[in-house]
Design an enzyme around this catalytic site. Structure first.
Site, PDB file in Angstrom:
ATOM      1  N   CYS A 150      -0.358   3.724  -7.104  1.00 36.19           N
ATOM      2  CA  CYS A 150      -1.264   3.124  -6.110  1.00 36.19           C
ATOM      3  C   CYS A 150      -1.374   1.657  -6.483  1.00 36.19           C
ATOM      4  CB  CYS A 150      -2.631   3.805  -6.148  1.00 36.19           C
ATOM      5  SG  CYS A 150      -3.908   2.980  -5.145  1.00 36.19           S
TER       6      CYS A 150
ATOM      7  N   CYS B  52       0.864  -1.182   0.000  1.00 32.40           N
ATOM      8  CA  CYS B  52       0.000   0.000   0.000  1.00 32.40           C
ATOM      9  C   CYS B  52       0.898   1.229   0.000  1.00 32.40           C
ATOM     10  CB  CYS B  52      -0.898  -0.012   1.236  1.00 32.40           C
ATOM     11  SG  CYS B  52      -1.902   1.470   1.456  1.00 32.40           S
TER      12      CYS B  52
END
Length: 261
Positions: free
Chosen positions: A177, A70
């Site tokens: 991302c 993440c």
């Protein structure tokens, strides 16, 4: 061998699938936080608290390494995670692949969440690695959420909006991302210009998978027996792989194994 991965949601699938491909015999622990996502709009302190809870749930399964799959958690929580878990548990963060993206000379675009776009963290990476290569930061509002929920129309709208902000002469796109890697080919198609070669996409999944093996002194063994189990933790609860995960090739790869005992 057991590798744990953590994220707010299903963005960890890309890195988990990368680990599965290079070590199909490894057990995987996927720890996410659907009860409290998205993490992006939260304060750095809140992200750190959530990340620590998710990491502790994974660590309870005694993995050999923990991948923080993440970007948001890597930006805000990596020092706290390492302070608590290392050296007993190696912690591998996720960094946008800016350095390899500029190797071809650019121009380059970085697709990222609105919170990350323009952030001191991302600007620092650009200054450190981009050199004279032209870099455009492209915010992608709604794309991670759309991917998380496998909302096809919303994915299409978010990709189209980001593509419209991407300069036509861009030759590489950094997927800033982890969720974006699940729709990489749709992004490639959206930014391709007639008469030009396909745009190179640079994600982080393969790099963090390889780094996890290096940290524990293991070698890739892609031809090993596909014997690795799968444990799924949703906000600390043992569960099945979320249905939305199976909308993606990476989720289907992971779902094709028996749960770990």
């Amino acid at each position: 061998m057991k590798i744990a991965l953590m994220d707010s949601g299903i963005g960890l699938l890309a890195a988990a699938a990368a680990v599965r491909r290079i070590r199909p015999d490894a057990d995987l622990v996927l720890s996410s936080d659907p009860d409290n996502m998205p993490w992006g709009p939260r304060t750095p302190e809140d992200v750190t608290a959530r990340a620590l809870d998710v990491a502790r749930a994974a660590a309870a399964h005694r993995p050999d390494a923990l991948i923080v799959a993440c970007n948001t958690a890597s930006v805000h929580a990596l020092p706290a995670l390492r302070a608590e878990l290392e050296p007993a548990l190696p912690v591998i963060g996720t960094v946008p692949a800016i350095k390899p993206s500029v190797a071809g000379g650019g121009p380059v675009a970085i697709w990222a969440t609105p919170a990350t776009t323009g952030s001191p963290y991302q600007r620092g990476l650009i200054r450190e690695f981009a050199g004279s290569v032209a870099v455009t930061e492209v915010p992608c509002p709604g794309l991670a959420d759309a991917v998380e929920h496998a909302d096809e129309p919303a994915i299409d709208r978010a990709i189209a909006a980001a593509a419209a902000l991407t300069p036509r002469d861009v030759r590489a796109v950094v997927l800033g991302c982890t969720h974006y890697e699940l729709v990489a080919e749709r992004i490639r198609a959206a930014v391709r210009q007639p008469g030009l070669p396909p745009v190179a996409l640079h994600g982080s999944a393969g790099a963090v998978a390889a780094q996890a093996l290096r940290r524990i002194g293991a070698e890739p063994a892609p031809s090993a027996e596909s014997a690795g189990g799968l444990t799924v933790l949703l906000s600390g609860r043992t569960a099945e792989l979320p249905e939305t995960a199976l909308a993606y090739a990476e989720g289907q790869l992971l779902g094709a194994v028996s749960p770990a005992r």
